[in-house]
Design an enzyme around this catalytic site. Structure first.
Site, PDB file in Angstrom:
ATOM      1  CD  GLU A 124      59.551  44.780  32.980  1.00 44.71           C
ATOM      2  OE1 GLU A 124      58.953  45.848  33.160  1.00 44.71           O
ATOM      3  OE2 GLU A 124      60.295  44.582  31.994  1.00 44.71           O
ATOM      4  CG  ASP A 214      63.696  50.020  30.672  1.00 44.86           C
ATOM      5  OD1 ASP A 214      64.083  49.447  31.701  1.00 44.86           O
ATOM      6  OD2 ASP A 214      62.530  49.948  30.256  1.00 44.86           O
TER       7      ASP A 214
END
Length: 675
Positions: A124, A214
């Site tokens: 993250e 991602d």
């Protein structure tokens, strides 16, 4: 002619032990077609990071996909990037575990793909300078972060076309800033505009266009599979890049070894901007959103981004006490891991998986299955420590300044809170590795305003392309509004309520009863012998009436009892209620005294409750020495995910109540039985 080095990277992650169907869907819609497509272009250099758990799932259950990865690695197309094996937030675990997790993934890559990573993906993109020493100790030389990390630390947005150096304690590491403009362009813009976005990064002959994002955006996010594969975006994009003489694809490690840094950098503790928004409490998040609107997009995207910030990732431990509890239970065992066996140590590493500890546009903490997984790993550790003889201890597990009372029998793991009324915080079965106290408090979230006060949202359309989930308008279900009820205390068990009126079902469900005691969300102290919780509190009517509440627990292997004493100066009739909140995998299937809860359940004259759970094949039996009124309902929380707003209903709230005057003694036994 200016040229640009394209440093293209993708990150793959699924929560550890995620639903098999969810992983299979990600494989079929995203991972398999991506690597199958890229196999046709081995001259296209790119970087890949995958959590070790997911990579092993692919290797063992989807060998064709893994074979494509191996082929591209052997051909020199893929540079593998390291991190923690089970995707922990590295700055949220200690150095011993961080290095163990990093080395575990590096060793897996070396053994199975013959690749030794030189760089790191930050889970993250959570950056704290403390991670430098752990990364360097594991032989990693660079890490990727967002350009926002630099901009919010005062750097010039026009100088994000290369890498910087940073240090902590004299240990140095390279920092690559990921381009926000490229993250929002790929794969959502058409091929031509995507290539243009890359070329805009060209400043001089050494410029790099840096993208690491991602992989799920390339097929798993809404609408992306059809766009990226069926309509041929990925194929067209790769071919357009390879055909463009101004773009050279390159690995991060090659760029690092052939280009000089842009200088020294020290960064704030931060993640991407949205994470900073999500970690704020709801009123703060709404204030930040209003400030952004006042500043306007143009100012905010330039100077304002360095001055306007949200919170840091660890704020989630403040925002959600349920997250903090899981994290601190993990940290306690991490600190004492010398006593853990190998299997329990592996459970500890799994418990460090990040997903369950936070919540944003992705479900995270609100997803009951992720919390179930976390408690399964925790209870595996507890099970490895359990003895035949019951063990008790007093310790501040959640580090909030208040001690908890911990009890470990050969069958149960129990914790009771002194901060919150001697209430039951953990109720874990060592046999089933399931925590019935895995509950959530209903709390206001900033995105609830979209339900409470809906506004028409007009999606921003690209000239050619599709919407990302950050800009797509959510479809609202008007019936959700009725479920937006907020609690004023944590949803533990053995919560003491006192009211002037009998508790009605609707008042209990909507938390609208008239509370006159101060025992439900206040601290208790241990008596001198540490055998009981006690509070010298009050009942508040025309004045304060001194009231004493004493709670004494006793324990057997599969059961425990509570002896409650309540004494008050107030001599007239009041109503006492004890609240329980239990988590079940399928609360709609749980039977309470043979009946389903349905839309709500009320029973009169109850002295025994049996909650039968078909999922665990266990029953929770509550026996009282007095007859009570029962109210029960399935508690809904309303959360936001990438697919919109949704209900999660994985717990049952119960209230047993009876009248009393001046003094009450109540004996309760809680027992775990086989169904």
């Amino acid at each position: 002619m200016k040229k640009v080095k394209l440093l293209f990277g993708v990150h793959m992650h699924q929560p550890v032990d995620n639903f098999g169907d969810a992983v299979k869907e990600a494989i079929e819609l995203c991972y398999a077609p991506f690597f199958a497509t890229m196999r046709n272009y081995p001259e296209f250099c790119f970087a890949v990071h995958s959590s070790g758990w997911l990579l092993n799932e692919i290797k063992t259950k989807h060998p064709k996909v893994f074979e494509d990865m191996l082929y591209l690695t052997k051909k020199g197309a893929i540079e593998w990037v390291g991190a923690g094996y089970y995707e922990p937030i590295l700055s949220a675990i200690n150095s011993l575990d961080a290095q163990a997790q990093i080395n575990k993934l590096s060793n897996y890559l070396e053994k199975n793909l013959k690749s030794s990573p030189k760089g790191a993906w930050l889970t993250e993109r959570v950056w704290e300078s403390s991670v430098i020493r752990d990364l360097r100790a594991c032989g990693l030389e660079y890490v990727v972060v967002d350009d926002y990390h630099f901009l919010s630390s005062g750097f010039d947005g026009g100088a994000m076309d290369g890498y910087y150096e940073s240090e902590a304690g004299g240990e140095k590491i390279a920092l690559f800033p990921i381009s926000a403009s490229l993250r929002y362009a790929l794969p959502f813009f058409g091929v031509e505009r995507s290539v243009e976005a890359i070329l805009k990064c060209a400043k001089d002959e050494d410029s790099a266009a840096i993208i690491f994002d991602d992989l799920e955006k390339f097929g798993l996010w809404p609408k992306t599979h059809a766009w990226v594969y069926e309509k041929g975006w990925l194929k067209g994009f790769v071919e357009a890049v390879l055909a463009n003489e101004q773009i050279e694809t390159m690995h991060y490690k090659e760029y690092l070894s052939t280009n000089r840094s842009k200088g020294l950098a020290y960064l704030n503790n931060t993640s991407y901007f949205e994470m900073g928004e999500w970690s704020l409490k709801s009123h703060q998040g709404l204030a930040l959103e209003a400030l952004k609107e006042r500043l306007g997009d143009e100012y905010f995207q330039k100077d304002g981004v360095a001055l306007v910030k949200g919170g840091i990732w660890k704020n989630f431990f403040i925002k959600y006490h349920e997250s903090n509890y899981i994290h601190k239970r993990m940290m306690h065992h991490s600190k004492n891991q010398a006593q853990l066996k190998k299997g329990a140590l592996e459970a500890l590493y799994k418990l460090q998986t990040n997903d369950v500890l936070w919540h944003g546009v992705f479900g995270g903490l609100y997803l009951p299955n992720l919390r179930d997984n976390a408690y399964r790993y925790l209870l595996e550790i507890e099970n490895s420590l359990a003895k035949k003889k019951t063990a008790t201890s007093f310790l501040d597990v959640d580090m909030d300044g208040y001690e908890e009372f911990k009890v470990l029998t050969s069958e149960l793991s129990l914790l009771f809170s002194s901060r919150y009324g001697g209430q039951l915080m953990e109720f874990g079965s060592l046999e089933k590795l399931f925590n019935w106290q895995n509950t959530l408090m209903r709390r206001h979230e900033a995105y609830h305003e979209k339900i409470l006060h809906p506004k028409e949202v007009v999606p921003k359309m690209h000239e050619e392309g599709i919407e990302s989930i950050h800009s797509d308008a959510a479809v609202l279900d008007a019936t959700l509004k009725g479920d937006l009820v907020y609690d004023w205390h944590p949803k533990y068990s053995f919560i003491d309520h006192i009211s002037t009126e009998a508790f009605s079902f609707e008042a209990f469900k909507r938390a609208s009863y008239h509370e006159v005691g101060d025992f439900a969300n206040r601290s208790f102290v241990f008596d001198e012998g540490r055998t009981a919780f006690r509070r010298e509190g009050g009942i508040y009517l025309d004045k304060k009436y001194d009231t004493l509440c004493v709670k004494k627990y006793s324990f057997e292997t599969k059961s425990f009892s509570l002896a409650l004493e309540l004494q008050s100066e107030y001599a007239h009739e009041l109503h006492y209620g004890v609240e329980y909140n239990f988590h079940f995998a399928h609360p709609d299937k749980v039977l309470i005294n043979g009946q389903k809860v349905g839309d709500g359940l009320s029973l009169v004259g109850v002295d025994t409750l049996v909650l039968e759970d078909s999922y665990t094949q266990k029953a929770l039996r509550i026996a009282l020495d007095k007859k009570c009124m029962l109210h029960a309902y399935i508690l809904n929380t309303i959360s936001q995910s990438e697919s919109g707003f949704e209900r999660t209903a994985q717990q049952i709230s119960l209230l047993l109540s009876l009248p009393f005057a001046s003094r009450l003694e109540l004996l309760t036994q809680m027992e775990v039985c086989d169904v």
